[in-house]
Scaffold this motif. Structure first.
Motif, PDB file in Angstrom:
ATOM      1  N   LYS A  27       0.852  -1.193   0.000  1.00  0.00           N
ATOM      2  CA  LYS A  27       0.000   0.000   0.000  1.00  0.00           C
ATOM      3  C   LYS A  27       0.889   1.244   0.000  1.00  0.00           C
ATOM      4  CE  LYS A  27      -3.814  -2.157   2.459  1.00  0.00           C
ATOM      5  NZ  LYS A  27      -4.087  -2.707   3.785  1.00  0.00           N
ATOM      6  N   VAL A  28       0.572   2.191  -0.882  1.00  0.00           N
ATOM      7  CA  VAL A  28       1.322   3.440  -0.962  1.00  0.00           C
ATOM      8  C   VAL A  28       0.341   4.592  -0.728  1.00  0.00           C
ATOM      9  CG1 VAL A  28       2.852   4.873  -2.346  1.00  0.00           C
ATOM     10  CG2 VAL A  28       2.852   2.381  -2.678  1.00  0.00           C
ATOM     11  N   LEU A  45       5.594   9.839   1.071  1.00  0.00           N
ATOM     12  CA  LEU A  45       4.792   8.650   0.773  1.00  0.00           C
ATOM     13  C   LEU A  45       4.975   7.685   1.937  1.00  0.00           C
ATOM     14  CD1 LEU A  45       5.882   7.956  -2.942  1.00  0.00           C
ATOM     15  CD2 LEU A  45       3.792   9.104  -2.196  1.00  0.00           C
ATOM     16  N   PHE A  47       4.807   3.738   2.627  1.00  0.00           N
ATOM     17  CA  PHE A  47       4.736   2.403   2.033  1.00  0.00           C
ATOM     18  C   PHE A  47       4.395   1.418   3.143  1.00  0.00           C
ATOM     19  CE2 PHE A  47       7.499   4.777  -0.743  1.00  0.00           C
ATOM     20  CZ  PHE A  47       7.182   4.328  -2.014  1.00  0.00           C
ATOM     21  N   THR A 308      -4.902   5.932  -0.996  1.00  0.00           N
ATOM     22  CA  THR A 308      -4.001   4.780  -0.972  1.00  0.00           C
ATOM     23  C   THR A 308      -4.080   3.995  -2.266  1.00  0.00           C
ATOM     24  OG1 THR A 308      -4.189   4.615   1.428  1.00  0.00           O
ATOM     25  CG2 THR A 308      -3.462   2.630   0.251  1.00  0.00           C
TER      26      THR A 308
END
Ligand SMILES: [Zn+2]
Length: 321
Positions: A27-28, A45, A47, A308
């Motif tokens: 998931k970013v 971001l 991660f 996301t």
């Protein structure tokens, strides 16, 4: 066990062994200036590995310090280089402070950096390459933290933390330490002389997540041959986060060349636009972001704050793009 029961059991075993791994995603989540938009100073971001390890990349000025509720648990903070828009020499008052074009980044974070404040509050490791680790170790120690939490991954080597393998790669940029981060008489003298501190070269990153996804985070960089010979040929990156704002880094045309001809990932997340990249969540006509999206041959995902995206091992966005 009869034949059909045996086949069913084998099928279940195969499913248990392979399907969940293939289906696992990284998931970013972009933490930007305004929810749902891509704004000039957006850098950060988060991660999240399928195993739950959460990595914050370049918090910059737009993460509202350690108390930003969007952060949640942070296990590792990655820092590409020492410039104030990446380590955070100041930060947002709160998420969505000010406008997309002019965020309210009036909370100072010198001499410590927002990176150090977040790492102390979250008990995170700070991973850097080059000669940055001693700088962060000293800051942690000076603020009551444990200097061993500043960890080195220098070019060619890697560290594995929380199941994620972290390697640093070339970024052709500069990496001066602003005297405001040094402080005291030394910082004052350096500021008067107009010189910055030296902690070695700026870096990019290659991350290998537990589902097999390999991601290249460019950091601030120009075009370098290593993007082909190292990032593609050796690490086989399938997802790229590419800085494309021009002036300080590759612009849209150069960044598109890096993606199309050198790294050749399955998809790319645009980064470091230094412009209002979207309006109402749509790419702004005439923007550098639009030029980059048009010039790149693989899908370009624009990082909309708070939205996301999920990527499988092949670098394909499966959800949220
Ligand atoms: Zn920079």
């Amino acid at each position: 066990m009869n034949r059909s029961t045996r086949i069913a059991a084998l099928g279940a075993l195969a499913a248990a062994l392979s399907v969940p791994v293939l289906a696992q995603t990284v998931k970013v989540t972009p933490l930007g200036g305004i929810d749902g938009e891509f704004c000039p100073q957006d850098r950060a971001l988060v991660f999240e590995d399928p195993n739950g390890t959460r990595i914050l990349y370049d918090p910059g000025r737009i993460v509202a310090g350690a108390s930003d509720p969007r952060l949640g648990k942070i296990d590792i903070v990655l820092v590409s280089h020492m410039h104030g828009d990446h380590v955070g020499n100041a930060h947002n008052k709160a998420p969505n402070s000010g406008s997309c074009e002019q965020p309210d980044v009036s909370v100072p974070a010198v001499p410590n950096t927002s990176v150090v404040e977040i790492a102390l509050a979250k008990k995170s490791k700070i991973v850097t390459g080059s000669e940055m680790p001693p700088f962060f170790a000293a800051k942690l120690k000076a603020n009551g933290g444990d200097p061993v939490n500043s960890i080195l991954a220098r070019f060619g080597g890697s560290v594995t933390l929380g199941g994620v393998r972290i390697a640093t790669v070339t970024a052709m940029h500069s990496n001066g330490v602003d005297p405001d981060f040094i402080g005291g008489e030394l910082g004052k003298a350096m500021k008067e002389a107009g010189i910055a501190g030296d902690v070695g070269l700026a870096t990019g990153y290659v991350l290998r997540f537990s589902n097999g996804l390999v991601a290249y985070l460019s950091g601030d960089t120009g075009i370098v041959a290593d993007q082909e010979r190292v990032v593609r040929d050796y690490y086989h990156a399938k997802l790229a986060v590419m800085n494309m704002g021009d002036g300080f880094t590759t612009g849209p045309a150069e960044a598109a060349y890096v993606i199309n001809d050198l790294v050749k990932p399955a998809s790319v997340i645009a980064s470091h636009a230094n412009e209002v990249g979207t309006v109402n969540g749509k790419v702004r006509p005439g923007s550098k972001t639009e030029a980059f999206v048009k010039a790149v041959k693989v899908p370009v995902h624009v990082p909309l704050s708070g939205k996301t995206m999920e990527f499988d091992a092949a670098g394909i966005c499966t959800t949220g793009c």
